[in-house]
Design an enzyme around this catalytic site. Structure first.
Site, short mmCIF file in Angstrom:
data_model
loop_
_atom_site.label_atom_id
_atom_site.label_comp_id
_atom_site.label_asym_id
_atom_site.label_seq_id
_atom_site.Cartn_x
_atom_site.Cartn_y
_atom_site.Cartn_z
N GLN A 1 28.34 -8.22 50.47
CA GLN A 1 28.89 -7.51 49.31
C GLN A 1 27.76 -6.92 48.47
O GLN A 1 27.00 -7.67 47.84
CB GLN A 1 29.71 -8.50 48.46
N GLY A 2 27.65 -5.60 48.43
CA GLY A 2 26.59 -4.94 47.68
C GLY A 2 27.10 -4.36 46.37
O GLY A 2 27.22 -3.14 46.24
N GLU B 1 38.74 -11.85 44.72
CA GLU B 1 37.59 -12.76 44.75
C GLU B 1 37.77 -13.90 43.75
O GLU B 1 37.44 -15.04 44.02
CB GLU B 1 36.29 -11.99 44.44
N SER C 1 26.22 -6.13 42.88
CA SER C 1 25.26 -6.37 41.79
C SER C 1 23.93 -5.68 42.05
O SER C 1 23.49 -5.52 43.19
CB SER C 1 25.00 -7.87 41.65
N GLU D 1 31.57 -16.79 31.04
CA GLU D 1 31.67 -16.16 29.72
C GLU D 1 32.53 -14.89 29.82
O GLU D 1 33.37 -14.62 28.95
CB GLU D 1 30.28 -15.80 29.17
C1 LIG Z 1 25.09 -17.65 44.27
C2 LIG Z 1 25.40 -16.25 43.90
C3 LIG Z 1 25.94 -15.40 44.85
C4 LIG Z 1 26.19 -14.06 44.54
N1 LIG Z 1 26.61 -13.23 45.55
C5 LIG Z 1 26.76 -11.91 45.29
C6 LIG Z 1 27.07 -11.01 46.35
O1 LIG Z 1 27.22 -11.40 47.51
N2 LIG Z 1 27.16 -9.69 46.04
C7 LIG Z 1 27.00 -9.22 44.78
O2 LIG Z 1 27.14 -8.02 44.58
N3 LIG Z 1 26.68 -10.04 43.75
C8 LIG Z 1 26.54 -11.38 44.00
N4 LIG Z 1 26.18 -12.24 42.97
C9 LIG Z 1 25.89 -11.67 41.65
C10 LIG Z 1 26.86 -12.03 40.55
O3 LIG Z 1 28.06 -11.31 40.68
C11 LIG Z 1 26.15 -11.78 39.22
O4 LIG Z 1 25.06 -12.68 39.14
C12 LIG Z 1 27.05 -11.98 38.03
O5 LIG Z 1 28.03 -10.97 37.96
C13 LIG Z 1 26.26 -11.99 36.70
O6 LIG Z 1 25.44 -10.88 36.61
P1 LIG Z 1 23.87 -11.04 36.25
O7 LIG Z 1 23.29 -12.04 37.20
O8 LIG Z 1 23.30 -9.67 36.24
O9 LIG Z 1 23.82 -11.69 34.83
P2 LIG Z 1 24.06 -10.95 33.37
O10 LIG Z 1 25.18 -10.02 33.52
O11 LIG Z 1 22.71 -10.38 33.02
O12 LIG Z 1 24.41 -12.15 32.49
C14 LIG Z 1 23.43 -13.06 31.96
C15 LIG Z 1 24.13 -13.99 31.00
O13 LIG Z 1 24.66 -13.24 29.89
C16 LIG Z 1 26.07 -13.46 29.77
N5 LIG Z 1 26.73 -12.22 29.40
C17 LIG Z 1 26.53 -10.98 29.91
N6 LIG Z 1 27.34 -10.07 29.33
C18 LIG Z 1 28.10 -10.76 28.45
C19 LIG Z 1 29.14 -10.40 27.55
N7 LIG Z 1 29.58 -9.13 27.48
N8 LIG Z 1 29.71 -11.37 26.79
C20 LIG Z 1 29.30 -12.65 26.87
N9 LIG Z 1 28.29 -13.07 27.70
C21 LIG Z 1 27.71 -12.13 28.48
C22 LIG Z 1 26.51 -13.89 31.15
O14 LIG Z 1 27.71 -14.67 31.09
C23 LIG Z 1 25.32 -14.72 31.62
O15 LIG Z 1 25.39 -16.02 31.10
C24 LIG Z 1 25.95 -13.58 43.23
C25 LIG Z 1 25.43 -14.44 42.26
C26 LIG Z 1 25.14 -15.74 42.57
C27 LIG Z 1 24.55 -16.64 41.52
#
Ligand SMILES: Cc1cc2nc3c(=O)[nH]c(=O)nc-3n(C[C@H](O)[C@H](O)[C@H](O)COP(=O)(O)OP(=O)(O)OC[C@H]3O[C@@H](n4cnc5c(N)ncnc54)[C@H](O)[C@@H]3O)c2cc1C
Length: 396
Positions: free
Chosen positions: A128-129, A246, A131, A379
């Protein structure tokens, strides 16, 4: 909770049990028991996937028209419960649960004919691409761009946290096809062959030592326009459909309950404080099970309750983290083992002491931190629930 099955449902459960007795081999169970990641890895899940495909049950939640067995919500729940209790490997969901429904819902007849059989046979392994660095919660800000050039798009950008991309031969990706319109309207949904020139996968090792995650770099990757699902600019609507699958619905509670039971058995006797925690977790998981069942039955009736299905993933994450924290506390020093970097079924990890519930407790605890992040953070889920709840609060 005493859920009484009808005679037909009991017969179905017995059929599933009989199948599991023969098709799920001790080697498959052992591989699953030693998995510390969210999903089993190919070496472990492939034989199980093949057995399910041969039986026609691999696509058990697809409608009959798309090649599923045509089961209702209760049959799916029985199947998931029996598989979890028997200790079957957890299959990665990126293909079957995520892109599969997108293909049979939005794909053209040609795309369905090309991709669905390979999904059913396991020939296509999907990642899944979505993020990107800087675009996770705020997914609509994604910057990977796809520029039209004749019958191709030329795709350039970076994806991150791509689960099991090291095993995938296909990537479904959100890309920006129009930067001039509002962010959501400029996104398209592309299927990218991982063997295309310009695709590079780099590992990200988790704190647990597992290699589940990757960065995927796309440098001038040519993708035929025929690999776009839906219209140009329709990617955001498709992504929302996919994310609902999902996050919501089905399948968390059976696995949580089975894992909790295995943990309590392996750690017996628990001291009273830990036993009390185990009972509380069981109650939470049972309540979640009822919520999941209500949700999938309501979805089946065409009345999806948005806040409830959002709450399912949120609560599942909390119970999962609670179970893994309990495991670390229950096994004392044995629960603090963290084998060196390894594939994430650690059967052969040197010096691993005790049953897998103890030996992998620390790795699972660290991995489970990700539950409140992937598929949308807790969150974000809370915010979405808060927004949706006032309109439907009476229905809770
Ligand atoms: C084990 C694992 C597997 C994954 N697999 C995939 C995958 O296969 N494909 C893929 O595309 N992605 C994947 N992901 C990515 C995942 O979808 C993202 O990590 C997730 O959506 C959070 O985005 P971020 O890491 O950029 O964190 P951020 O969006 O930068 O968030 C950082 C922190 O800020 C908080 N935050 C951000 N915005 C807000 C808001 N508006 N209000 C309140 N709090 C907020 C968040 O809750 C978090 O605590 C995976 C992640 C993990 C950990």
């Amino acid at each position: 909770m005493d859920l009484r099955l009808t005679d037909a449902q009991s017969r179905f459960r017995d059929e599933v049990r009989a199948f599991l007795d023969t098709a799920l081999t001790p080697a498959m169970r052992r591989g699953a028991a030693y998995t510390s990641g969210v999903f089993a890895e190919p070496e472990v899940y492939r034989p199980w996937q093949a057995a399910l495909a041969a039986k026609g049950w691999l696509t058990y939640f697809w409608p009959a028209a798309a090649g599923g067995p045509g089961w209702g919500a209760v049959q799916r729940w029985i199947f998931e419960t029996e598989c979890a209790r028997a200790g079957a490997p957890v299959l990665p969901g990126m293909g079957l649960k995520l892109v599969g429904p997108v293909l049979y819902t939005y794909g053209t007849a040609e795309q369905q004919a090309r991709f669905l059989p390979a999904l059913r046979s396991g020939d296509h392994v999907w990642a899944q691409g979505f993020s990107e660095p800087g675009s996770g919660s705020d997914l609509a800000s994604l910057r990977t761009r796809a520029v039209r050039d004749g019958d191709d798009y030329v795709v350039t950008g970076q994806k991150i946290w791509t689960t099991q991309a090291q095993f995938a031969n296909w990537l479904f990706a959100l890309v920006r096809t129009d930067a001039a319109v509002k962010p959501q309207a400029g996104i398209s949904f592309l299927l990218i062959d991982m063997a295309s020139p310009g695709v590079t996968v780099r590992p990200i090792l988790s704190a647990s030592g597992d290699h589940e995650l990757n960065e995927v770099f796309l440098d001038d990757v040519r993708v035929p326009v025929g690999n776009r699902i839906g219209a140009e600019g329709e990617g955001w609507a498709i992504a929302k459909f996919l994310l609902e699958n999902e996050r919501g619905g089905t399948g968390y509670a059976p696995q949580l309950l089975a894992d909790l039971d295995r943990l309590v058995e392996a750690a017996a006797p628990l001291d009273p404080v830990l036993a009390d925690r185990a009972v509380r977790l069981r109650l939470e998981a049972e309540a979640l099970e009822m919520t999941e069942l209500r949700t999938v039955i309501e979805i089946e009736q065409g009345n999806p309750p948005a806040p409830r299905s959002l709450a399912v993933k949120l609560i599942a994450s909390e119970v999962r983290q609670g179970i893994e924290a309990l495991a670390v506390d229950a096994f004392g020093l044995a629960g603090l083992q963290l084998p060196e970097h390894r594939p994430f079924h650690a059967e052969d990890a040197p010096g691993l002491v005790g049953p897998p519930e103890a030996g992998l407790a620390a790795a699972r605890y660290l991995n489970a931190r990700a539950w409140s992040i992937f598929g949308g953070t807790s969150e974000i889920q809370l915010t979405l629930i808060a927004r949706a709840a006032p309109a439907t609060i009476a229905g809770w």
